[in-house]
Motif scaffolding. Structure first.
Motif, PDB file in Angstrom:
ATOM      1  N   ALA A   1     -16.368-136.903 -49.081  1.00  0.00           N
ATOM      2  CA  ALA A   1     -15.589-135.672 -49.268  1.00  0.00           C
ATOM      3  C   ALA A   1     -14.116-136.056 -49.234  1.00  0.00           C
ATOM      4  CB  ALA A   1     -15.896-134.656 -48.179  1.00  0.00           C
ATOM      5  N   THR A   2     -13.439-135.799 -50.347  1.00  0.00           N
ATOM      6  CA  THR A   2     -12.021-136.125 -50.475  1.00  0.00           C
ATOM      7  C   THR A   2     -11.210-134.844 -50.462  1.00  0.00           C
ATOM      8  OG1 THR A   2     -12.539-138.109 -51.743  1.00  0.00           O
ATOM      9  CG2 THR A   2     -10.289-137.260 -51.934  1.00  0.00           C
ATOM     10  N   PHE A   3     -10.208-134.812 -49.602  1.00  0.00           N
ATOM     11  CA  PHE A   3      -9.325-133.656 -49.459  1.00  0.00           C
ATOM     12  C   PHE A   3      -7.964-134.040 -50.022  1.00  0.00           C
ATOM     13  CE2 PHE A   3     -12.617-133.540 -46.315  1.00  0.00           C
ATOM     14  CZ  PHE A   3     -13.001-132.207 -46.256  1.00  0.00           C
ATOM     15  N   ARG A   4      -7.378-133.161 -50.870  1.00  0.00           N
ATOM     16  CA  ARG A   4      -6.123-133.481 -51.557  1.00  0.00           C
ATOM     17  C   ARG A   4      -5.055-132.427 -51.290  1.00  0.00           C
ATOM     18  NH1 ARG A   4      -9.643-132.822 -55.183  1.00  0.00           N
ATOM     19  NH2 ARG A   4      -8.465-131.255 -56.307  1.00  0.00           N
ATOM     20  N   ARG A   5      -3.803-132.901 -51.311  1.00  0.00           N
ATOM     21  CA  ARG A   5      -2.657-131.991 -51.235  1.00  0.00           C
ATOM     22  C   ARG A   5      -1.440-132.695 -51.810  1.00  0.00           C
ATOM     23  NH1 ARG A   5      -2.412-130.144 -45.488  1.00  0.00           N
ATOM     24  NH2 ARG A   5      -0.620-128.964 -46.149  1.00  0.00           N
ATOM     25  N   GLY A   6      -0.505-131.898 -52.321  1.00  0.00           N
ATOM     26  CA  GLY A   6       0.703-132.430 -52.942  1.00  0.00           C
ATOM     27  C   GLY A   6       1.695-132.989 -51.958  1.00  0.00           C
ATOM     28  N   GLU A   7       1.791-132.367 -50.804  1.00  0.00           N
ATOM     29  CA  GLU A   7       2.742-132.795 -49.761  1.00  0.00           C
ATOM     30  C   GLU A   7       2.007-132.877 -48.437  1.00  0.00           C
ATOM     31  OE1 GLU A   7       5.878-133.590 -50.451  1.00  0.00           O
ATOM     32  OE2 GLU A   7       5.661-132.989 -52.549  1.00  0.00           O
ATOM     33  N   LEU A   8       2.413-133.791 -47.606  1.00  0.00           N
ATOM     34  CA  LEU A   8       1.828-133.896 -46.273  1.00  0.00           C
ATOM     35  C   LEU A   8       2.221-132.686 -45.434  1.00  0.00           C
ATOM     36  CD1 LEU A   8       2.470-137.685 -45.582  1.00  0.00           C
ATOM     37  CD2 LEU A   8       0.370-136.596 -46.427  1.00  0.00           C
ATOM     38  N   ASP A   9       1.397-132.377 -44.435  1.00  0.00           N
ATOM     39  CA  ASP A   9       1.715-131.240 -43.573  1.00  0.00           C
ATOM     40  C   ASP A   9       2.803-131.615 -42.566  1.00  0.00           C
ATOM     41  OD1 ASP A   9       0.498-132.608 -41.442  1.00  0.00           O
ATOM     42  OD2 ASP A   9      -1.210-131.250 -41.296  1.00  0.00           O
ATOM     43  N   ALA A  10       3.077-130.740 -41.623  1.00  0.00           N
ATOM     44  CA  ALA A  10       4.146-130.956 -40.646  1.00  0.00           C
ATOM     45  C   ALA A  10       3.892-132.183 -39.772  1.00  0.00           C
ATOM     46  CB  ALA A  10       4.305-129.713 -39.770  1.00  0.00           C
ATOM     47  N   ASP A  11       2.629-132.613 -39.657  1.00  0.00           N
ATOM     48  CA  ASP A  11       2.281-133.802 -38.876  1.00  0.00           C
ATOM     49  C   ASP A  11       2.184-135.056 -39.749  1.00  0.00           C
ATOM     50  OD1 ASP A  11       2.004-132.493 -36.316  1.00  0.00           O
ATOM     51  OD2 ASP A  11       0.186-131.559 -37.135  1.00  0.00           O
ATOM     52  N   ASN A  12       2.570-134.925 -41.013  1.00  0.00           N
ATOM     53  CA  ASN A  12       2.501-136.027 -41.983  1.00  0.00           C
ATOM     54  C   ASN A  12       1.081-136.512 -42.249  1.00  0.00           C
ATOM     55  OD1 ASN A  12       5.095-136.218 -42.930  1.00  0.00           O
ATOM     56  ND2 ASN A  12       5.737-137.697 -41.381  1.00  0.00           N
ATOM     57  N   ILE A  13       0.144-135.557 -42.298  1.00  0.00           N
ATOM     58  CA  ILE A  13      -1.236-135.873 -42.655  1.00  0.00           C
ATOM     59  C   ILE A  13      -1.720-134.932 -43.745  1.00  0.00           C
ATOM     60  CG2 ILE A  13      -1.794-136.841 -40.386  1.00  0.00           C
ATOM     61  CD1 ILE A  13      -3.255-134.209 -39.725  1.00  0.00           C
ATOM     62  N   VAL A  14      -2.799-135.320 -44.399  1.00  0.00           N
ATOM     63  CA  VAL A  14      -3.448-134.452 -45.389  1.00  0.00           C
ATOM     64  C   VAL A  14      -4.250-133.389 -44.650  1.00  0.00           C
ATOM     65  CG1 VAL A  14      -5.189-134.361 -47.225  1.00  0.00           C
ATOM     66  CG2 VAL A  14      -3.531-136.241 -47.152  1.00  0.00           C
ATOM     67  N   VAL A  15      -5.093-133.841 -43.746  1.00  0.00           N
ATOM     68  CA  VAL A  15      -5.912-132.977 -42.900  1.00  0.00           C
ATOM     69  C   VAL A  15      -6.385-133.838 -41.730  1.00  0.00           C
ATOM     70  CG1 VAL A  15      -8.130-133.439 -44.065  1.00  0.00           C
ATOM     71  CG2 VAL A  15      -7.766-131.215 -42.980  1.00  0.00           C
ATOM     72  N   ASP A  16      -6.725-133.211 -40.641  1.00  0.00           N
ATOM     73  CA  ASP A  16      -7.234-133.927 -39.478  1.00  0.00           C
ATOM     74  C   ASP A  16      -8.548-134.612 -39.853  1.00  0.00           C
ATOM     75  OD1 ASP A  16      -8.884-134.357 -37.083  1.00  0.00           O
ATOM     76  OD2 ASP A  16      -7.330-133.265 -36.000  1.00  0.00           O
TER      77      ASP A  16
END
Length: 132
Positions: A36-51
């Motif tokens: 399962a691959t999770f994608r996003r354009g910008e990292l979140d406030a913790d500099n991650i895609v997802v936990d």
């Protein structure tokens, strides 16, 4: 685009309808390695895609509902050819529901998409990609 991938596996039994499936029309088992691959354009406030821990946990929860089941007997799949491609979509959609419910944390609400790949063997797999 940033991405992370988590991996698990699932073991199911099922059969298919249609000549195209040949001997797989009979009841048989399948063990899939599931990515399962999770994608996003910008990292979140913790500099991650997802936990990654939550992603792994929720993938496991989705797969637990399918694991060691004869899908021919499951109400959600009655009359459905549960092909590898179809199951990739089912898993991706269930993971998307988890994201929308907040199960992967608030930061996951910024995800752009999910891709689920089911590996039937070391030489064959299918995947489904969806936006969030």
């Amino acid at each position: 685009m940033f991405s992370i991938t988590v991996r698990d596996h699932v073991m199911i039994a099922h059969s298919f309808r249609g000549e195209v499936f040949g001997p797989a029309q009979r009841l048989h088992g399948a063990t899939y390695v599931v990515d399962a691959t999770f994608r996003r354009g910008e990292l979140d406030a913790d500099n991650i895609v997802v936990d990654i821990g939550l992603a792994t946990e929720e993938l496991g929860a989705v797969l637990a509902d399918l694991n060691y089941r004869n899908l021919d007997d499951e109400p959600a799949f009655v009359g459905v050819n549960t092909s590898t491609e179809y199951l990739a979509k089912v898993i991706a959609d269930r993971l998307a529901d988890k994201v929308h419910a907040g199960a992967l944390g608030e930061g996951a609400r910024g995800l752009a998409g999910i891709t689920v790949a089911l590996h039937e063997s070391h030489v064959a797999w299918a995947s489904y990609e969806r936006t969030l």
